[in-house]
Scaffold this motif. Structure first.
Motif, PDB file in Angstrom:
ATOM      1  N   TRP A   1       4.728   3.893  13.300  1.00  2.55           N
ATOM      2  CA  TRP A   1       3.437   4.279  12.730  1.00  2.55           C
ATOM      3  C   TRP A   1       3.397   5.796  12.614  1.00  2.55           C
ATOM      4  N   VAL A   2       2.953   6.302  11.484  1.00  5.56           N
ATOM      5  CA  VAL A   2       2.898   7.746  11.264  1.00  5.56           C
ATOM      6  C   VAL A   2       1.480   8.117  10.840  1.00  5.56           C
ATOM      7  N   THR A   3       0.873   9.039  11.572  1.00  3.98           N
ATOM      8  CA  THR A   3      -0.505   9.439  11.279  1.00  3.98           C
ATOM      9  C   THR A   3      -0.562  10.910  10.907  1.00  3.98           C
ATOM     10  N   SER A   4      -1.308  11.222   9.875  1.00  7.50           N
ATOM     11  CA  SER A   4      -1.529  12.602   9.451  1.00  7.50           C
ATOM     12  C   SER A   4      -2.768  13.165  10.146  1.00  7.50           C
ATOM     13  N   ALA A   5      -2.533  14.147  11.028  1.00  9.94           N
ATOM     14  CA  ALA A   5      -3.670  14.794  11.696  1.00  9.94           C
ATOM     15  C   ALA A   5      -4.561  15.498  10.678  1.00  9.94           C
ATOM     16  N   GLY A   6      -3.926  16.107   9.666  1.00 13.60           N
ATOM     17  CA  GLY A   6      -4.698  16.807   8.646  1.00 13.60           C
ATOM     18  C   GLY A   6      -5.643  15.874   7.910  1.00 13.60           C
ATOM     19  N   ALA A   7      -5.161  14.677   7.585  1.00 10.34           N
ATOM     20  CA  ALA A   7      -6.018  13.718   6.877  1.00 10.34           C
ATOM     21  C   ALA A   7      -7.159  13.243   7.779  1.00 10.34           C
ATOM     22  N   LEU A   8      -6.866  13.050   9.065  1.00  9.48           N
ATOM     23  CA  LEU A   8      -7.943  12.671  10.002  1.00  9.48           C
ATOM     24  C   LEU A   8      -9.042  13.736   9.998  1.00  9.48           C
ATOM     25  N   ARG A   9      -8.609  15.003  10.108  1.00  9.12           N
ATOM     26  CA  ARG A   9      -9.587  16.098  10.158  1.00  9.12           C
ATOM     27  C   ARG A   9     -10.382  16.172   8.854  1.00  9.12           C
ATOM     28  N   ARG A  10      -9.651  16.057   7.722  1.00  6.18           N
ATOM     29  CA  ARG A  10     -10.314  16.173   6.434  1.00  6.18           C
ATOM     30  C   ARG A  10     -11.396  15.101   6.293  1.00  6.18           C
ATOM     31  N   ARG A  11     -11.083  13.895   6.739  1.00  5.35           N
ATOM     32  CA  ARG A  11     -12.042  12.796   6.581  1.00  5.35           C
ATOM     33  C   ARG A  11     -13.225  12.976   7.532  1.00  5.35           C
TER      34      ARG A  11
ATOM     35  N   PRO B   1      -0.588 -10.679  -9.783  1.00  7.25           N
ATOM     36  CA  PRO B   1      -1.994 -10.281  -9.668  1.00  7.25           C
ATOM     37  C   PRO B   1      -2.642 -10.199 -11.050  1.00  7.25           C
ATOM     38  N   THR B   2      -3.947 -10.406 -11.076  1.00  7.91           N
ATOM     39  CA  THR B   2      -4.658 -10.404 -12.359  1.00  7.91           C
ATOM     40  C   THR B   2      -4.562  -9.044 -13.035  1.00  7.91           C
ATOM     41  N   ASP B   3      -4.719  -7.984 -12.269  1.00 10.48           N
ATOM     42  CA  ASP B   3      -4.515  -6.651 -12.834  1.00 10.48           C
ATOM     43  C   ASP B   3      -3.143  -6.181 -12.381  1.00 10.48           C
ATOM     44  N   PRO B   4      -2.475  -5.390 -13.213  1.00 14.31           N
ATOM     45  CA  PRO B   4      -1.201  -4.853 -12.730  1.00 14.31           C
ATOM     46  C   PRO B   4      -1.436  -3.976 -11.502  1.00 14.31           C
ATOM     47  N   ASP B   5      -0.505  -4.040 -10.561  1.00 17.77           N
ATOM     48  CA  ASP B   5      -0.623  -3.182  -9.378  1.00 17.77           C
ATOM     49  C   ASP B   5      -0.565  -1.717  -9.801  1.00 17.77           C
ATOM     50  N   PRO B   6      -1.217  -0.851  -9.051  1.00 16.45           N
ATOM     51  CA  PRO B   6      -1.054   0.579  -9.332  1.00 16.45           C
ATOM     52  C   PRO B   6       0.415   0.973  -9.177  1.00 16.45           C
ATOM     53  N   SER B   7       0.846   1.929  -9.970  1.00 17.55           N
ATOM     54  CA  SER B   7       2.232   2.401  -9.885  1.00 17.55           C
ATOM     55  C   SER B   7       2.400   3.247  -8.625  1.00 17.55           C
ATOM     56  N   PHE B   8       3.649   3.517  -8.268  1.00 18.84           N
ATOM     57  CA  PHE B   8       3.913   4.381  -7.114  1.00 18.84           C
ATOM     58  C   PHE B   8       3.220   5.736  -7.298  1.00 18.84           C
ATOM     59  N   ALA B   9       3.307   6.271  -8.520  1.00 19.43           N
ATOM     60  CA  ALA B   9       2.701   7.596  -8.772  1.00 19.43           C
ATOM     61  C   ALA B   9       1.180   7.519  -8.627  1.00 19.43           C
ATOM     62  N   GLU B  10       0.588   6.431  -9.091  1.00 23.32           N
ATOM     63  CA  GLU B  10      -0.870   6.289  -8.948  1.00 23.32           C
ATOM     64  C   GLU B  10      -1.265   6.167  -7.481  1.00 23.32           C
ATOM     65  N   LEU B  11      -0.466   5.448  -6.696  1.00 28.24           N
ATOM     66  CA  LEU B  11      -0.769   5.325  -5.262  1.00 28.24           C
ATOM     67  C   LEU B  11      -0.707   6.689  -4.573  1.00 28.24           C
ATOM     68  N   LEU B  12       0.280   7.494  -4.952  1.00 29.95           N
ATOM     69  CA  LEU B  12       0.402   8.834  -4.369  1.00 29.95           C
ATOM     70  C   LEU B  12      -0.785   9.716  -4.741  1.00 29.95           C
ATOM     71  N   ALA B  13      -1.213   9.596  -5.988  1.00 24.73           N
ATOM     72  CA  ALA B  13      -2.215  10.530  -6.514  1.00 24.73           C
ATOM     73  C   ALA B  13      -3.514  10.501  -5.713  1.00 24.73           C
ATOM     74  N   GLY B  14      -3.883   9.329  -5.216  1.00 19.53           N
ATOM     75  CA  GLY B  14      -5.148   9.233  -4.484  1.00 19.53           C
ATOM     76  C   GLY B  14      -5.036   9.585  -3.018  1.00 19.53           C
ATOM     77  N   ARG B  15      -3.870  10.037  -2.580  1.00 28.48           N
ATOM     78  CA  ARG B  15      -3.649  10.246  -1.139  1.00 28.48           C
ATOM     79  C   ARG B  15      -3.079  11.646  -0.904  1.00 28.48           C
ATOM     80  N   PRO B  16      -3.992  12.621  -0.748  1.00 31.93           N
ATOM     81  CA  PRO B  16      -3.567  14.030  -0.767  1.00 31.93           C
ATOM     82  C   PRO B  16      -2.638  14.439   0.371  1.00 31.93           C
ATOM     83  N   HIS B  17      -2.570  13.668   1.450  1.00 30.03           N
ATOM     84  CA  HIS B  17      -1.654  14.055   2.541  1.00 30.03           C
ATOM     85  C   HIS B  17      -0.226  13.595   2.259  1.00 30.03           C
ATOM     86  N   LEU B  18      -0.024  12.826   1.190  1.00 34.84           N
ATOM     87  CA  LEU B  18       1.315  12.343   0.840  1.00 34.84           C
ATOM     88  C   LEU B  18       1.815  13.048  -0.408  1.00 34.84           C
ATOM     89  N   SER B  19       3.146  13.270  -0.464  1.00 33.73           N
ATOM     90  CA  SER B  19       3.733  13.843  -1.671  1.00 33.73           C
ATOM     91  C   SER B  19       5.182  13.391  -1.762  1.00 33.73           C
TER      92      SER B  19
END
Ligand code: PLP
Length: 447
Positions: free
Chosen positions: A53-63, A9-27
């Protein structure tokens, strides 16, 4: 085609840690590995197997709450009708119903799913360019909130049907604002050459016809200009300005307009691309339609259901090819078709805490289906993974399970809902009995 995906890819892919950081229901937990809310994904795999498939009810509500808050902060009186086609799971619908969201449905199946999940008929809108007579009959029998009509032919058909059934259909006219897609290549439903809605120039005459016909009560105008809109608010504004002009023309003609349906389409960042916020959308609606003093309706699908969902899969084996390394998974394009269909990019995280921090190198992440297109990612920075290692495809909650098929005679995957530290299977993995059970051999082949 997956083969068109860039190897580097033209830009480096986000790192695993960066992907986690933007997704508050994941840790990432040092012992338990990747968690959704309070639930380690290895426990989900132990209970339900993979792919799941795994869905976070908390993330659904938050959004749902974030979207409501953005609309309220802009001073808009707004009703949200979640676009059921993005994720048709009853548990997802139930969580959203409890948040006060209505439903935008496009088929009898979706109407039945919304009702089965407890969404009242008075909170259901029916959209679509080809609703059948059977579907319209059901919509009238259920007395749903609104039917969005998309053609003069449908207006006549619905009037006749409603009259026969002794019903009055509340109808909104879906218009095609012909917004310029040249600079917004992904806006594909709001151009004049698309099949959706009626040309905005034809709308006043057709709206007058709707008001004159028996069995119909015109209640407003609607539009939906496309999906995964990440290019900012220009296209939305252009469409809504035209809608506001239309409403003013209808009012001048003495025709009643009670609300404006703004459609869906708000995009999400799958990789690290900029994506518009609900506040930006609320601001665009306020600036363009706010002066009308009418309530508005929204039909978001992906923005609500996409980020809360992931697809959990296992590594079948790691194969060292002549030129590349392949991670072969037990999930495939029949489960998550977006990479094969749209060249979509999904983040892929290792679930084990050891794999999460292990050295990475380029790998093609593929499924077992007999198609070269069954490729989830090419040249993705991934650790070396052993058979049985778990990985999670991020942001797979919208147009994931809902678009899956049984291609290669692969059963539909299980679905799990996570809510805090509770989780449950909300859809059993399809059994082979169910997969084969609908088929019949004609007598003459078995004599
Ligand atoms: C698909 C669809 C939506 C939802 O689109 P998203 O991009 O998922 O927000 C809303 N309204 C109509 C009429 C649709 O067809």
């Amino acid at each position: 085609m997956a083969s068109a995906l860039p190897i580097t890819p033209t830009d480096p892919d986000p790192s695993f840690a960066e992907l986690l950081a933007g997704r508050p229901h994941l840790s990432m937990h040092a012992l338990d590995g990747l968690m959704v809310e309070g639930v380690p994904l290895h426990r989900v795999a132990a209970l339900a197997g993979t792919p799941t498939w795994v869905t976070s009810a908390g993330a659904l509500r938050r959004r749902a709450r974030a979207l409501k808050a953005a609309l309220a902060a802009a001073g808009l009186q707004a009703g949200i009708h979640y676009a059921v086609k993005a994720n048709t799971g009853l548990a997802v619908l139930r969580v959203l119903a409890a948040e006060g969201l209505g439903a935008d449905v496009v088929s009898e199946g979706e109407l039945r799913a919304a009702r089965a999940a407890g969404i009242p008929a008075a909170a259901i809108v029916f959209s679509g360019v080809g609703k059948t007579e059977r579907e319209l009959r059901l919509a009238l029998a259920e007395d749903i909130a609104q039917i969005n009509v998309e053609s003069a032919e449908e207006v006549e058909m619905l009037s006749a049907l409603a009259t026969t059934l002794g019903r009055v259909a509340r109808v909104a006219l879906r218009v095609n604002p012909d917004v310029d897609a040249k600079t917004h290549a992904k806006i594909t439903t709001g151009r004049s050459e698309n099949k959706f809605g009626v040309a905005i120039d034809d709308a006043p005459a057709l709206y007058a016809r709707m008001a004159a016909l028996p069995g119909l009560e015109p209640v407003g105008v609607a539009t939906h200009i496309g999906s995964q809109i990440t290019s900012g608010m220009a296209a939305y504004r252009a469409a809504y300005v035209r809608l506001a002009e239309l409403v003013q023309a209808l009012r001048l003609a003495g025709l009643p307009v009670k609300h404006v349906d703004c459609g869906g389409g708000l995009g999400i960042p799958y990789r690290d691309e900029p994506a518009p916020s609900p506040e930006a959308l609320a601001g665009a609606i306020k600036a363009t339609l706010g002066g009308l003093g009418l309530p508005v309706m929204l039909e978001p699908g992906r923005w609500i259901a996409g980020p809360p969902g992931l697809l959990l899969a296992s590594v079948v084996l790691q194969k060292q090819g002549a030129a590349r390394r392949f991670l072969v998974l037990d999930a495939a394009m029949n489960d998550l078709v977006r990479p094969a269909m749209y060249e979509a990019w999904h983040g892929i995280l290792p679930v084990s805490p050891v794999d999460f921090v292990a050295p990475v190198g380029p790998a093609d992440v593929v499924g077992p289906v007999c198609e070269t297109g069954d490729t989830f990612a090419r040249g993705r920075a991934m650790p070396s993974l052993s058979p049985g290692a778990l990985v999670a495809f991020l942001d797979a909650g919208a147009y994931g399970a809902a678009m899956s098929s049984t291609y290669n005679m692969r059963p539909l995957a299980a679905e799990v809902l996570v809510d805090g530290d509770r989780f449950a299977v909300v859809r059993e993995r399809q059994s082979y009995a169910a997969l084969l059970g609908d088929q019949r051999l004609p007598d003459w082949l078995t004599e």
